[in-house]
Design an enzyme around this catalytic site. Structure first.
Site, PDB file in Angstrom:
ATOM      1  N   LYS A  70      -3.860  54.595 -13.006  1.00 28.33           N
ATOM      2  CA  LYS A  70      -2.583  55.297 -12.794  1.00 28.33           C
ATOM      3  C   LYS A  70      -1.577  54.380 -12.091  1.00 28.33           C
ATOM      4  CE  LYS A  70      -1.354  58.635  -9.118  1.00 28.33           C
ATOM      5  NZ  LYS A  70      -0.925  57.647  -8.183  1.00 28.33           N
ATOM      6  N   ASN A  71      -2.063  53.623 -11.096  1.00 31.78           N
ATOM      7  CA  ASN A  71      -1.131  52.849 -10.281  1.00 31.78           C
ATOM      8  C   ASN A  71      -0.750  51.502 -10.899  1.00 31.78           C
ATOM      9  OD1 ASN A  71      -1.034  54.988  -8.589  1.00 31.78           O
ATOM     10  ND2 ASN A  71      -2.387  54.132  -7.032  1.00 31.78           N
ATOM     11  N   ARG A 124       6.740  59.041  -7.144  1.00 32.84           N
ATOM     12  CA  ARG A 124       7.359  57.934  -6.396  1.00 32.84           C
ATOM     13  C   ARG A 124       7.796  56.798  -7.325  1.00 32.84           C
ATOM     14  NH1 ARG A 124       7.415  58.083  -1.364  1.00 32.84           N
ATOM     15  NH2 ARG A 124       7.535  55.865  -0.949  1.00 32.84           N
ATOM     16  N   CYS A 129       2.623  62.175  -3.071  1.00 39.59           N
ATOM     17  CA  CYS A 129       1.782  62.975  -2.176  1.00 39.59           C
ATOM     18  C   CYS A 129       2.364  63.074  -0.774  1.00 39.59           C
ATOM     19  CB  CYS A 129       0.394  62.355  -2.119  1.00 39.59           C
ATOM     20  SG  CYS A 129      -0.495  62.638  -3.645  1.00 39.59           S
ATOM     21  N   ASP A 167      -7.229  55.248  -0.748  1.00 34.79           N
ATOM     22  CA  ASP A 167      -7.450  56.342  -1.705  1.00 34.79           C
ATOM     23  C   ASP A 167      -8.939  56.601  -1.980  1.00 34.79           C
ATOM     24  OD1 ASP A 167      -4.503  56.665  -2.671  1.00 34.79           O
ATOM     25  OD2 ASP A 167      -4.918  54.538  -2.705  1.00 34.79           O
ATOM     26  N   VAL A 196      -3.736  52.510   6.683  1.00 33.30           N
ATOM     27  CA  VAL A 196      -2.632  52.352   5.720  1.00 33.30           C
ATOM     28  C   VAL A 196      -1.592  53.467   5.885  1.00 33.30           C
ATOM     29  CG1 VAL A 196      -2.018  52.130   3.278  1.00 33.30           C
ATOM     30  CG2 VAL A 196      -4.172  51.153   4.120  1.00 33.30           C
TER      31      VAL A 196
HETATM   32  N1  EPU Z   1       5.881  51.495   3.830  1.00 32.41           N
HETATM   33  C1  EPU Z   1       6.996  51.439   4.628  1.00 32.41           C
HETATM   34  N2  EPU Z   1       8.200  51.169   4.036  1.00 32.41           N
HETATM   35  C2  EPU Z   1       8.324  50.964   2.699  1.00 32.41           C
HETATM   36  C3  EPU Z   1       7.178  51.008   1.895  1.00 32.41           C
HETATM   37  C4  EPU Z   1       5.956  51.285   2.484  1.00 32.41           C
HETATM   38  O1  EPU Z   1       6.908  51.630   5.844  1.00 32.41           O
HETATM   39  O2  EPU Z   1       9.449  50.715   2.232  1.00 32.41           O
HETATM   40  C5  EPU Z   1       4.572  51.818   4.433  1.00 32.41           C
HETATM   41  C6  EPU Z   1       4.062  53.186   3.972  1.00 32.41           C
HETATM   42  O3  EPU Z   1       4.610  54.230   4.718  1.00 32.41           O
HETATM   43  C7  EPU Z   1       2.571  53.038   4.160  1.00 32.41           C
HETATM   44  C8  EPU Z   1       2.320  51.557   3.867  1.00 32.41           C
HETATM   45  O4  EPU Z   1       3.585  50.906   3.969  1.00 32.41           O
HETATM   46  O5  EPU Z   1       2.219  53.317   5.492  1.00 32.41           O
HETATM   47  C9  EPU Z   1       1.730  51.272   2.513  1.00 32.41           C
HETATM   48  O6  EPU Z   1       2.526  51.863   1.508  1.00 32.41           O
HETATM   49  P1  EPU Z   1       2.646  51.230   0.045  1.00 32.41           P
HETATM   50  O7  EPU Z   1       4.056  50.894  -0.204  1.00 32.41           O
HETATM   51  O8  EPU Z   1       1.615  50.170  -0.090  1.00 32.41           O
HETATM   52  O9  EPU Z   1       2.228  52.463  -0.863  1.00 32.41           O
HETATM   53  P2  EPU Z   1       2.908  52.955  -2.202  1.00 32.41           P
HETATM   54  O10 EPU Z   1       3.311  51.823  -3.050  1.00 32.41           O
HETATM   55  O11 EPU Z   1       3.896  54.022  -1.895  1.00 32.41           O
HETATM   56  C10 EPU Z   1       0.725  52.901  -3.618  1.00 32.41           C
HETATM   57  C11 EPU Z   1      -0.059  53.906  -4.389  1.00 32.41           C
HETATM   58  C12 EPU Z   1      -0.783  54.840  -3.434  1.00 32.41           C
HETATM   59  C13 EPU Z   1      -1.701  54.006  -2.549  1.00 32.41           C
HETATM   60  C14 EPU Z   1      -0.882  52.924  -1.826  1.00 32.41           C
HETATM   61  C15 EPU Z   1      -1.762  51.993  -1.016  1.00 32.41           C
HETATM   62  C16 EPU Z   1       1.250  54.190  -6.353  1.00 32.41           C
HETATM   63  C17 EPU Z   1       2.123  55.068  -7.169  1.00 32.41           C
HETATM   64  N3  EPU Z   1       0.827  54.690  -5.202  1.00 32.41           N
HETATM   65  O12 EPU Z   1       1.667  53.662  -2.882  1.00 32.41           O
HETATM   66  O13 EPU Z   1      -1.575  55.688  -4.231  1.00 32.41           O
HETATM   67  O14 EPU Z   1      -2.325  54.837  -1.618  1.00 32.41           O
HETATM   68  O15 EPU Z   1      -0.154  52.146  -2.778  1.00 32.41           O
HETATM   69  O16 EPU Z   1      -2.684  51.353  -1.836  1.00 32.41           O
HETATM   70  O17 EPU Z   1       0.927  53.073  -6.746  1.00 32.41           O
HETATM   71  C18 EPU Z   1      -2.400  57.725  -4.987  1.00 32.41           C
HETATM   72  O18 EPU Z   1      -2.659  57.131  -6.039  1.00 32.41           O
HETATM   73  O19 EPU Z   1      -2.769  58.901  -4.734  1.00 32.41           O
HETATM   74  C19 EPU Z   1      -1.623  57.036  -3.970  1.00 32.41           C
HETATM   75  C20 EPU Z   1      -1.097  57.649  -2.916  1.00 32.41           C
END
Ligand code: EPU
Length: 477
Positions: free
Chosen positions: A50-51, A124, A148, A350, A372
């Protein structure tokens, strides 16, 4: 409605209770009755991650010829991205193979904010449209993001990076308006934390920005590397250096790609945890050892057994028959473990929620330090109502440097086991916690009602059919 009221007693605090009428209707229609206590036995298959899939779909916007993506799962996030691509003039059609999508971006065009806002709050992924739309159209509108409820989930790194490339960003009540009056230019940027999304934002923007971009402290998750493979197939020049440094040489033109994505390692681990928690035996076809090593080490330490049945070379080589990984509970007691979630190559955040259900069955004290996300342990309350014994703490219970330690977030858990789980009525708070509720209901004695299961379709393709294939006793009332 009585059942709904009972269920609301188990609502996770992050669930929006401000609109009870809509929620009531949604939840009473959206319930799975789970008769627990039967080990899951059988074989299921996971498809493209998915990601990665959703991001590869966004990347198709950058090409000037069609792209083909295989093994695309039928999940909600894919539908949202498909809808947004369609609004921007990308023709999306089904290919010859089941799960194959073809994207034709030859006539990319603007969409109205009203049209785009139909997708507000649904995912997102829309934030990743910024760079590709700026390159193709010179402007972009991004609706309010969904995803989420697992903490604040800011996008400050994304916006900072886009501004560094030369974009202007205007935040309005209806969403984000971006433009690039002087084009996008390569930059040197260091992420405060190796964010997956922000790294993808930089990649999708830098590949066609003028000049060189150097990204420091980048995320290097397998899904990121696979996105780099997609972009490289399109004509991008991207170097992954050691120590989380990625260098991108901007090019003027990209073309379409043909790609088979890495399999979903989160879904694979979720079914593995379900096998362990229900004392069952599940073969996950498509699961790849190379992307799951950290999970496999913990799985074995807990006392679970596995066998890698995929004898093809890593990364989808074609020789030999498709296998995967077979996971099972060998009988006897499970062991308590200490684990910390972390960015790759650490234990994925996750993977945590499904595995914690299995840890409620381990003898002794298990410790989980979530580094995380600051609020990803709220779901443990529901497990406690089922008989689990889980305490959450503000302290860092582990040695991994963490941003939440002195900031009042309950981000560590101690799980005392083994606990006999009993049935309960549960409301699903988010995708991964939702799957953990489902596993708990499958492992528990008696009949549970799980509300809001539709949320699981956001990330788990055909999960009800897969449950049936594994012999679970579940039904829609
Ligand atoms: N963060 C910030 N500022 C930003 C971006 C992120 O502070 O501008 C922080 C977040 O709040 C968090 C940390 O950095 O504490 C990590 O966030 P990240 O950006 O890595 O997460 P994401 O890209 O929003 C993706 C996956 C998530 C997965 C995370 C970590 C997708 C669509 N989502 O989220 O997957 O948990 O990376 O591996 O790719 C899921 O699949 O259920 C899911 C939540």
């Amino acid at each position: 409605m009585t059942a709904f009221r009972v269920a609301m007693n188990f609502v996770h605090p992050s669930l929006d209770t401000a609109t009870p009428n809509a929620l009531e209707v949604a939840l009473t229609d959206d319930v799975l009755v789970v008769h627990g206590g039967t080990p899951l036995e059988g074989r299921i298959r996971v498809r493209g991650a998915k990601n990665l899939v959703s991001k590869a779909m966004v990347a198709a916007l950058l090409g000037d010829t069609p792209s083909r993506l295989f093994d695309v799962p039928r999940i909600r996030d894919v539908e949202v991205v498909r809808g947004l691509l369609g609004l921007h003039g990308v023709k999306v059609s089904d290919g010859d193979e089941e799960g194959e999508l073809v994207f034709d971006p030859t006539n990319v065009e603007s969409a109205s904010t009203d049209q785009i806002n139909v997708h507000a709050g649904s995912s997102r992924i829309p934030i990743l449209f910024c760079g590709p739309l700026l390159h193709r159209l010179g402007h972009a509108f991004i609706p309010d993001l969904g995803g989420c409820h697992i903490g604040p989930r800011p996008i400050d790194f994304h916006l900072q990076a886009l501004r560094e490339f030369g974009a202007t960003v205007e935040k309005t009540p209806e969403g984000l308006h971006l433009s690039a009056p002087n084009g996008l230019h390569g930059t040197k940027f260091s992420l405060p934390y190796p964010s997956v999304g922000a790294t993808e934002q930089v990649l999708l923007t830098a590949v066609m920005a003028e000049g060189v971009t150097e990204l420091r402290n980048a995320a290097v998750e397998p899904e990121i590397i696979d996105l780099i493979c997609v972009l490289q197939k399109m004509g991008a020049i991207i170097k992954v250096h050691t120590d989380r440094v990625i260098e991108i040489q901007g090019v003027k033109k990209l073309h379409g790609y043909t790609h088979r994505p890495i399999p979903d390692r989160i879904e694979a681990a979720s079914w593995a945890a379900a096998a362990l928690a229900t004392r069952g035996h599940v073969e996950v076809l498509g699961a790849q050892q190379a992307d799951m090593m950290t999970f496999l080490n913990i799985f074995r330490s807990v006392g679970g057994e596995y066998e890698v049945t995929d004898l093809r070379p890593p990364r989808g080589g074609s020789a030999g028959q498709e296998g995967g990984i077979r996971f099972w509970h060998p009988g006897g007691e499970l062991n308590a473990v200490a684990l910390e979630t972390d960015v790759h190559p650490g234990f994925m955040t996750d993977w945590q929620q499904p595995l914690v259900v299995a840890l409620t069955q381990a003898r002794g004290l298990s410790i989980v330090h979530e580094t995380v996300y600051e609020q990803r342990l709220g779901y443990t309350e529901a497990l406690n109502t089922m008989g689990a014994n889980i305490q959450v703490y503000r302290d860092c219970l582990g040695g991994t440097p963490c941003r939440f330690g002195r900031r009042n977030f309950k981000h560590s858990a101690v799980i005392a086991g083994p606990s006999k789980l009993h049935a309960a009525d549960l409301v699903i708070p988010d995708l991964r916690a939702g799957f953990s509720h489902l596993i708990a209901a499958l492992a528990a004695e008696g009949t549970s009602r799980v509300y809001g299961v539709d949320l699981i379709n956001r990330g788990y393709e055909d999960f009800e059919a897969k449950l049936a294939d594994l012999g679970a006793h579940v039904e829609r009332p």
